[in-house]
Design a protein around this motif. Structure first.
Motif, PDB file in Angstrom:
ATOM      1  N   GLU A  24       1.862  -2.476 -41.870  1.00 40.32           N
ATOM      2  CA  GLU A  24       2.559  -1.464 -42.663  1.00 40.32           C
ATOM      3  C   GLU A  24       3.697  -2.063 -43.480  1.00 40.32           C
ATOM      4  N   TYR A  25       4.355  -3.035 -42.907  1.00 38.56           N
ATOM      5  CA  TYR A  25       5.582  -3.546 -43.518  1.00 38.56           C
ATOM      6  C   TYR A  25       5.316  -4.852 -44.240  1.00 38.56           C
ATOM      7  N   MET A  26       5.745  -4.891 -45.509  1.00 35.19           N
ATOM      8  CA  MET A  26       5.623  -6.125 -46.286  1.00 35.19           C
ATOM      9  C   MET A  26       6.934  -6.382 -47.010  1.00 35.19           C
ATOM     10  N   SER A  27       7.191  -7.649 -47.280  1.00 36.74           N
ATOM     11  CA  SER A  27       8.444  -7.975 -47.951  1.00 36.74           C
ATOM     12  C   SER A  27       8.296  -9.249 -48.775  1.00 36.74           C
ATOM     13  N   TRP A  28       9.205  -9.429 -49.680  1.00 35.51           N
ATOM     14  CA  TRP A  28       9.300 -10.625 -50.496  1.00 35.51           C
ATOM     15  C   TRP A  28      10.635 -11.303 -50.246  1.00 35.51           C
ATOM     16  N   TYR A  29      10.576 -12.632 -50.145  1.00 28.27           N
ATOM     17  CA  TYR A  29      11.772 -13.441 -49.981  1.00 28.27           C
ATOM     18  C   TYR A  29      11.779 -14.535 -51.044  1.00 28.27           C
ATOM     19  N   ARG A  30      12.975 -14.982 -51.344  1.00 28.01           N
ATOM     20  CA  ARG A  30      13.104 -16.224 -52.085  1.00 28.01           C
ATOM     21  C   ARG A  30      13.895 -17.205 -51.222  1.00 28.01           C
ATOM     22  N   GLN A  31      13.550 -18.475 -51.369  1.00 31.01           N
ATOM     23  CA  GLN A  31      14.204 -19.501 -50.571  1.00 31.01           C
ATOM     24  C   GLN A  31      14.782 -20.545 -51.496  1.00 31.01           C
ATOM     25  N   ASP A  32      16.077 -20.739 -51.366  1.00 31.11           N
ATOM     26  CA  ASP A  32      16.789 -21.716 -52.181  1.00 31.11           C
ATOM     27  C   ASP A  32      17.557 -22.657 -51.268  1.00 31.11           C
ATOM     28  N   PRO A  33      17.706 -23.917 -51.671  1.00 30.95           N
ATOM     29  CA  PRO A  33      18.375 -24.906 -50.808  1.00 30.95           C
ATOM     30  C   PRO A  33      19.751 -24.437 -50.355  1.00 30.95           C
ATOM     31  N   GLY A  34      19.999 -24.529 -49.058  1.00 27.96           N
ATOM     32  CA  GLY A  34      21.296 -24.174 -48.506  1.00 27.96           C
ATOM     33  C   GLY A  34      21.535 -22.692 -48.324  1.00 27.96           C
ATOM     34  N   LEU A  35      20.629 -21.875 -48.826  1.00 32.07           N
ATOM     35  CA  LEU A  35      20.832 -20.426 -48.746  1.00 32.07           C
ATOM     36  C   LEU A  35      19.853 -19.752 -47.800  1.00 32.07           C
ATOM     37  N   GLY A  36      18.846 -20.444 -47.376  1.00 35.74           N
ATOM     38  CA  GLY A  36      17.870 -19.821 -46.501  1.00 35.74           C
ATOM     39  C   GLY A  36      17.012 -18.818 -47.238  1.00 35.74           C
ATOM     40  N   LEU A  37      16.305 -18.022 -46.491  1.00 38.75           N
ATOM     41  CA  LEU A  37      15.459 -16.982 -47.077  1.00 38.75           C
ATOM     42  C   LEU A  37      16.283 -15.727 -47.313  1.00 38.75           C
ATOM     43  N   ARG A  38      16.169 -15.189 -48.506  1.00 39.08           N
ATOM     44  CA  ARG A  38      16.860 -13.948 -48.837  1.00 39.08           C
ATOM     45  C   ARG A  38      15.834 -12.919 -49.265  1.00 39.08           C
ATOM     46  N   GLN A  39      15.990 -11.724 -48.748  1.00 34.22           N
ATOM     47  CA  GLN A  39      14.999 -10.688 -49.009  1.00 34.22           C
ATOM     48  C   GLN A  39      15.209 -10.069 -50.381  1.00 34.22           C
ATOM     49  N   ILE A  40      14.129  -9.932 -51.126  1.00 34.64           N
ATOM     50  CA  ILE A  40      14.194  -9.386 -52.483  1.00 34.64           C
ATOM     51  C   ILE A  40      13.894  -7.896 -52.448  1.00 34.64           C
ATOM     52  N   TYR A  41      12.719  -7.551 -51.950  1.00 35.16           N
ATOM     53  CA  TYR A  41      12.279  -6.166 -51.790  1.00 35.16           C
ATOM     54  C   TYR A  41      11.450  -6.084 -50.526  1.00 35.16           C
ATOM     55  N   TYR A  42      11.346  -4.884 -50.006  1.00 31.99           N
ATOM     56  CA  TYR A  42      10.465  -4.644 -48.879  1.00 31.99           C
ATOM     57  C   TYR A  42       9.768  -3.303 -49.039  1.00 31.99           C
ATOM     58  N   SER A  43       8.725  -3.133 -48.243  1.00 33.40           N
ATOM     59  CA  SER A  43       7.968  -1.891 -48.292  1.00 33.40           C
ATOM     60  C   SER A  43       7.597  -1.484 -46.873  1.00 33.40           C
ATOM     61  N   MET A  44       7.979  -0.280 -46.507  1.00 36.47           N
ATOM     62  CA  MET A  44       7.688   0.216 -45.164  1.00 36.47           C
ATOM     63  C   MET A  44       6.254   0.728 -45.056  1.00 36.47           C
ATOM     64  N   ASN A  45       5.701   1.141 -46.194  1.00 37.24           N
ATOM     65  CA  ASN A  45       4.327   1.632 -46.192  1.00 37.24           C
ATOM     66  C   ASN A  45       3.915   1.893 -47.637  1.00 37.24           C
ATOM     67  N   VAL A  46       2.720   2.385 -47.811  1.00 32.82           N
ATOM     68  CA  VAL A  46       2.212   2.655 -49.160  1.00 32.82           C
ATOM     69  C   VAL A  46       3.165   3.603 -49.891  1.00 32.82           C
ATOM     70  N   GLU A  47       3.456   3.226 -51.134  1.00 27.68           N
ATOM     71  CA  GLU A  47       4.321   4.012 -52.019  1.00 27.68           C
ATOM     72  C   GLU A  47       5.768   4.095 -51.544  1.00 27.68           C
ATOM     73  N   VAL A  48       6.148   3.277 -50.573  1.00 26.26           N
ATOM     74  CA  VAL A  48       7.533   3.260 -50.092  1.00 26.26           C
ATOM     75  C   VAL A  48       8.082   1.848 -50.254  1.00 26.26           C
ATOM     76  N   THR A  49       8.997   1.678 -51.206  1.00 21.60           N
ATOM     77  CA  THR A  49       9.612   0.367 -51.417  1.00 21.60           C
ATOM     78  C   THR A  49      11.118   0.523 -51.480  1.00 21.60           C
ATOM     79  N   ASP A  50      11.811  -0.567 -51.186  1.00 27.73           N
ATOM     80  CA  ASP A  50      13.274  -0.505 -51.232  1.00 27.73           C
ATOM     81  C   ASP A  50      13.836  -1.893 -51.499  1.00 27.73           C
ATOM     82  N   LYS A  51      15.062  -1.909 -51.991  1.00 24.94           N
ATOM     83  CA  LYS A  51      15.702  -3.159 -52.356  1.00 24.94           C
ATOM     84  C   LYS A  51      16.173  -3.917 -51.120  1.00 24.94           C
ATOM     85  N   GLY A  52      16.047  -5.236 -51.224  1.00 32.00           N
ATOM     86  CA  GLY A  52      16.627  -6.097 -50.219  1.00 32.00           C
ATOM     87  C   GLY A  52      17.988  -6.584 -50.672  1.00 32.00           C
ATOM     88  N   ASP A  53      18.282  -7.836 -50.383  1.00 32.22           N
ATOM     89  CA  ASP A  53      19.600  -8.383 -50.706  1.00 32.22           C
ATOM     90  C   ASP A  53      19.750  -8.830 -52.157  1.00 32.22           C
TER      91      ASP A  53
END
Lengths: 113, 110
Positions: free
Chosen positions: A30-59
């Motif tokens: 059900e849950y999917m998310s996108w991350y970006r990874q940059d040196p020294g910053l680790g993984l940061r969440q961009i957007y996530y989705s709890m289910n179909v047609e449900v999305t929300d902003k990450g960091d």
């Protein structure tokens, strides 16, 4: 085989040229998310989705869009890429939000010139 | 202060050594804790979850100290194949709030 796939794996593009990175999972998560990874910053969440047609902003959602029309797919859209979006991107899924293991795709290395 | 902080590393150890990583987290309400392993240019993969009572999986032992808000990972009898970056992950049960540390790089040398 249970997996998360991403395409393309590598992409070099120019500033302002719209692009989409696809993500698909075959685990009925059900849950999917996108991350970006940059040196020294680790993984940061961009957007996530709890289910179909449900999305929300990450960091760090600025400059990105997502959609979740089907359970298995969660594309990441860069309407007008800029050089500061050069990064390594990972899509991930998990059965339920905040519970258990996240399964990551193989990553997409994006360079914006 | 970062929400999840890890030992900066890198750790360079000989084969057979015991090495320990620590990770501190700022949210006292955090409920779930994990260690992930990431090989160079690859995706992170779950190494182990961290339970309140501590848990062991072969050469790997994870501990949680809620009072001091840190988790640890101990690797005994290091192998060359243990060389990787180890990511500390903390989230709050029931929501999406998953936070990754920046990772600690380990190199095991012959």
């Amino acid at each position: 085989e249970a997996q998360v796939t991403q395409n393309p794996r590598y992409l070099i593009t120019v500033t302002g040229k719209k692009l989409t990175v696809t993500c698909s999972q075959n685990m009925n998560h059900e849950y999917m998310s996108w991350y970006r990874q940059d040196p020294g910053l680790g993984l940061r969440q961009i957007y996530y989705s709890m289910n179909v047609e449900v999305t929300d902003k990450g960091d760090v959602p600025e400059g990105y869009k997502v959609s979740r029309k089907e359970k298995r797919n969660f594309p990441l859209i860069l309407e007008s890429p800029s050089p500061n979006q050069t990064s390594l991107y990972f899509c991930a899924s998990t059965r339920l939000a905040g519970v258990g293991e996240q399964y990551f795709g193989p990553g997409t290395r994006l360079t914006v010139t | 202060r970062k929400e999840v902080e890890q030992d900066p590393g890198p750790f360079n150890v000989p084969e057979g050594a015991t090495v320990a990583f620590n990770c501190t987290y700022s949210n006292s309400a955090s409920q779930s804790f994990f260690w992930y392993r990431q090989d160079c240019r690859k995706e992170p993969k779950l190494l182990m979850s961290v339970y309140s009572s501590g848990n062991e999986d072969g050469r790997f032992t994870a501990q949680l100290n809620r009072a001091s808000q840190y988790i640890s990972l101990l690797i005994r009898d290091s192998k060359l194949s243990d060389s990787a970056t180890y990511l500390c992950v903390v989230n709050k049960e029931g929501n999406n709030d998953m936070r990754f540390g920046a990772g600690t790089r380990l190199t095991v040398k012959p």
